[in-house]
Motif scaffolding. Structure first.
Motif, mmCIF file in Angstrom:
data_model
loop_
_atom_site.group_PDB
_atom_site.id
_atom_site.type_symbol
_atom_site.label_atom_id
_atom_site.label_comp_id
_atom_site.label_asym_id
_atom_site.label_seq_id
_atom_site.Cartn_x
_atom_site.Cartn_y
_atom_site.Cartn_z
ATOM 1 N N ARG A 24 8.891 -1.113 -3.523
ATOM 2 C CA ARG A 24 7.688 -0.649 -2.844
ATOM 3 C C ARG A 24 7.495 -1.440 -1.546
ATOM 4 N NH1 ARG A 24 2.104 -1.789 -3.398
ATOM 5 N NH2 ARG A 24 2.484 -2.257 -1.216
ATOM 6 N N THR A 28 -5.638 3.915 -2.943
ATOM 7 C CA THR A 28 -6.986 4.026 -3.507
ATOM 8 C C THR A 28 -7.973 4.653 -2.515
ATOM 9 O OG1 THR A 28 -8.627 2.756 -4.739
ATOM 10 C CG2 THR A 28 -7.743 1.676 -2.779
ATOM 11 N N LYS A 64 -2.822 6.502 -6.910
ATOM 12 C CA LYS A 64 -3.685 5.378 -7.295
ATOM 13 C C LYS A 64 -5.115 5.860 -7.491
ATOM 14 C CE LYS A 64 -1.316 1.294 -5.784
ATOM 15 N NZ LYS A 64 -1.596 -0.010 -5.176
ATOM 16 N N ARG A 76 -5.480 0.634 -10.436
ATOM 17 C CA ARG A 76 -5.311 -0.534 -9.552
ATOM 18 C C ARG A 76 -6.609 -1.328 -9.379
ATOM 19 N NH1 ARG A 76 -8.587 -1.224 -5.864
ATOM 20 N NH2 ARG A 76 -7.130 -1.784 -4.189
HETATM 21 C C1 PEP Z 1 -0.842 -1.267 -1.651
HETATM 22 O O1 PEP Z 1 -0.227 -0.828 -2.626
HETATM 23 O O2 PEP Z 1 -0.372 -2.105 -0.856
HETATM 24 C C2 PEP Z 1 -2.238 -0.809 -1.429
HETATM 25 C C3 PEP Z 1 -2.797 -0.831 -0.240
HETATM 26 O O3 PEP Z 1 -2.799 -0.418 -2.562
HETATM 27 P P1 PEP Z 1 -4.281 0.149 -2.864
HETATM 28 O O4 PEP Z 1 -4.308 1.518 -2.262
HETATM 29 O O5 PEP Z 1 -4.337 0.137 -4.356
HETATM 30 O O6 PEP Z 1 -5.259 -0.805 -2.233
#
Ligand code: PEP
Ligand code: MN
Length: 338
Positions: free
Chosen positions: A123, A182, A204, A234
């Motif tokens: 990732r 998110t 997410k 998350r």
């Molecule tokens: C990420 O995976 O780096 C990220 C920004 O995740 P999230 O959308 O969960 O904040």
């Protein structure tokens, strides 16, 4: 409303019949079955006229709002493949890597260390959805190209976040899976565009939405024709401020109960504290997770700041965690994906 069809011979006829109703409709083939999905003012539809058509097998006029993701529709677990890696139905996945695509040499080093530790997907974010415009917004398409090259060089599938519907077609040729962050779980224009792709989507959960809204967001993608959705918890906002967010493991159990989709957990963004990541990873496995997404960096001092450098695990810590997790995964009757 969902019409199950023998074939789509009557599609144009149904479309014409409903042209004055406030509805949208489209064809969907899912699980070797054919459907016409109708949304909007379904109360206004004359069902008799439709039921007389030869190709209509069944009219399902009151489906729940996440019908295709639900166990009511399919009670066997869905397996999603990212590259050659299977996720779901006993296949446990380890996704790891840095928060952001940085210099190519650093990404190569990160990809190599996580692969050596036992991770099976890399990732790294090229489009960064920040809460403030004054943090680095990512390398954009250039970052996706770097990630693509590193994935090929190190021979590991890649996942990265997509922010903009206009990037979907360009990105799908270069990556193995999309991530919806998110802050974009409720971006229906993006979800609909991803519904037209066949590439897997790691969706997410919004930090400010309930479980059902998260599953409904998945339904946007699945009901438009992309069955390859993985849910990712998350962390959500709560009164707790010691941790970055609050990891809602009951949401994992709920999503596993209500849907047939794989569910994974990101303990890095949820806690923001490296020392909590091993404990929460094991708890996630016990809650039924089909995988983990963890931020790892070989040298957090080299990470772009301000960013997520505080929460990254070091390669050694990650390797130890994967070793410790093995027994927990086996106890749940699962095995690392291969
Ligand atoms: C990420 O995976 O780096 C990220 C920004 O995740 P999230 O959308 O969960 O904040
Ligand atoms: Mn991050």
């Amino acid at each position: 409303m969902i019409l199950e069809m023998e074939n789509f011979n009557n599609f144009e006829e149904i479309k014409e019949l409903l042209s004055n109703n406030f509805v949208n409709l489209h064809q969907l083939e899912y699980e070797q079955r054919k459907f016409i999905v109708i949304s909007g003012d379904i109360e206004s539809i004359n069902l008799d006229e439709i039921s007389n058509m030869l190709s209509v097998k069944k009219i399902n006029s009151h489906v729940n709002s996440y019908y295709f993701c639900s166990k009511e529709f399919k009670d066997t677990p869905t397996v999603v493949k990212i590259g050659d890696i299977k996720i779901g139905d006993g296949n446990f996945v380890n996704i790891a890597g840095p928060c952001t695509v940085e210099k190519e040499v650093d990404l190569i080093e990160n990809a190599e260390v996580i692969k050596k530790s036992g991770a099976n997907i890399l990732r790294a974010g090229a489009f960064k959805p920040r809460t403030t415009p004054y943090n680095f917004q990512g390398l954009g398409r250039e970052g996706v190209t770097i990630l693509e090259g590193v994935g090929k060089k190190v021979d590991i599938p890649i996942v990265t976040e997509v922010l903009n519907p206009e990037d979907v077609s360009w990105m799908e040729k270069r990556i193995d899976a999309f991530q919806v962050g998110t802050r974009n779980m409720t971006n229906t224009a993006l979800l609909k565009k991803l519904g037209q792709s066949k590439k897997p989507v790691i969706l997410k959960r919004s930090f400010s939405c309930g479980v059902i809204d998260w599953i409904k967001a998945a339904e946007f993608i699945v009901s438009l024709g992309n069955p390859n959705v993985i849910l990712c918890e998350r962390g959500i906002q709560s009164c707790e401020t010691y941790t970055r967010f609050t990891l809602d493991l009951s949401a994992v159990a709920v999503a596993k109960q209500l849907t047939h989709l794989p569910v994974i957990v990101d303990p890095s963004h949820a806690t923001g504290i490296p020392s909590l990541i091993p404990t929460m990873s094991k708890a996630a496995i016990a809650a039924g997770a089909d995988g983990l997404m963890i931020e790892v960096h070989f040298d957090p001092n080299r990470m772009i700041k301000p960013g997520d450098s505080e929460q990254a695990l070091l390669p050694k810590e990650y390797e130890t965690l994967l070793k410790e997790m093995k027994a927990y995964i086996e106890l749940e009757g699962k095995a690392y994906s291969v």
